[in-house]
Design a protein around this motif. Structure first.
Motif, short mmCIF file in Angstrom:
data_model
loop_
_atom_site.label_atom_id
_atom_site.label_comp_id
_atom_site.label_asym_id
_atom_site.label_seq_id
_atom_site.Cartn_x
_atom_site.Cartn_y
_atom_site.Cartn_z
N MET A 131 0.83 -1.21 0.00
CA MET A 131 0.00 0.00 0.00
C MET A 131 0.86 1.26 0.00
O MET A 131 0.58 2.22 -0.72
CB MET A 131 -0.95 -0.02 1.20
CG MET A 131 -2.03 -1.06 1.06
SD MET A 131 -3.08 -1.22 2.52
CE MET A 131 -3.51 0.44 2.86
N ARG A 132 1.92 1.25 0.81
CA ARG A 132 2.85 2.38 0.84
C ARG A 132 3.47 2.61 -0.53
O ARG A 132 3.58 3.75 -1.00
CB ARG A 132 3.95 2.13 1.87
CG ARG A 132 3.83 2.90 3.13
CD ARG A 132 5.05 2.80 4.03
NE ARG A 132 5.69 1.50 4.10
CZ ARG A 132 5.32 0.50 4.91
NH1 ARG A 132 4.29 0.66 5.71
NH2 ARG A 132 5.96 -0.65 4.91
N GLU A 133 3.88 1.53 -1.19
CA GLU A 133 4.55 1.63 -2.49
C GLU A 133 3.68 2.29 -3.55
O GLU A 133 4.20 2.96 -4.44
CB GLU A 133 4.98 0.24 -2.97
CG GLU A 133 6.17 -0.32 -2.24
CD GLU A 133 6.52 -1.73 -2.69
OE1 GLU A 133 6.02 -2.16 -3.77
OE2 GLU A 133 7.27 -2.40 -1.97
N VAL A 134 2.37 2.10 -3.48
CA VAL A 134 1.48 2.70 -4.48
C VAL A 134 0.83 4.00 -3.97
O VAL A 134 -0.07 4.53 -4.61
CB VAL A 134 0.41 1.71 -4.99
CG1 VAL A 134 1.06 0.54 -5.71
CG2 VAL A 134 -0.49 1.23 -3.87
N GLY A 135 1.29 4.47 -2.82
CA GLY A 135 0.84 5.78 -2.33
C GLY A 135 -0.49 5.79 -1.61
O GLY A 135 -1.12 6.84 -1.50
#
Length: 172
Positions: free
Chosen positions: A36-40
């Protein structure tokens, strides 16, 4: 995403003693949060049982869609701890529906076929008479009614699972 990280999440599994799958579950949660962090996708750590905190967070992020997943999703756990089940399953839905009131949005929430009890047929429709099983089934009936009674312009969608396949650690 708004999540208190307690139910079916880090709070539950990181402190689970004697659970043979603890390490796997915690790794899966970290993987999901990392993806989730990686895709913002931002994470707002908020307990949905806290109406005011949830309302403030929704006001800040102004979502167009709410997909409400906060609940105890395990019938046996629900029946063993009715207070916690009510608190995490019904109160969170009630708070989210109320906090969403007056906004132009879609609201999606999930329920269970346990509202119908033991049915002896191949298919069940929403107009079937409810004969809920245990605390879990009873609370699911209340959740259904709460969603049906929203009168504030929110477009509400109830999605009911009927024996969805379960995945195991090995993927079998």
């Amino acid at each position: 995403m708004i999540d208190g990280l307690q139910v079916n999440n880090l709070g539950a599994f990181s402190n689970a003693s004697g659970d043979p799958n603890k390490v796997l579950y915690v790794q899966m949660i970290h993987d999901r949060l990392g993806a989730m962090r990686e895709v913002g996708i931002p994470l707002h750590v908020v307990d949905a049982r806290d109406y005011h905190a949830l309302s403030r967070t929704l006001e800040d992020i102004k979502p167009q869609v709410i997909v409400q997943l906060a609940a105890i999703a395990h019938a046996n756990r629900s029946n063993k701890d009715p207070f916690s089940t009510f608190d995490h399953s019904f109160r969170t839905l009630e708070n989210a529906l109320d906090a969403a009131r007056g906004r132009e949005m879609h609201f999606v929430y999930f329920s269970s076929s346990m509202v119908y009890g033991n049915f002896n047929c191949d298919a069940v429709t929403e107009d079937r008479h409810c004969e809920p099983l245990g605390i879990y089934g009873g609370i699911e009936v209340w959740r259904r009614e709460a969603g049906h009674r929203v009168q504030s312009g929110i477009r509400v969608c109830l999605t009911r699972s009927f024996g969805l396949p379960r995945c195991t650690a090995s993927g079998a």
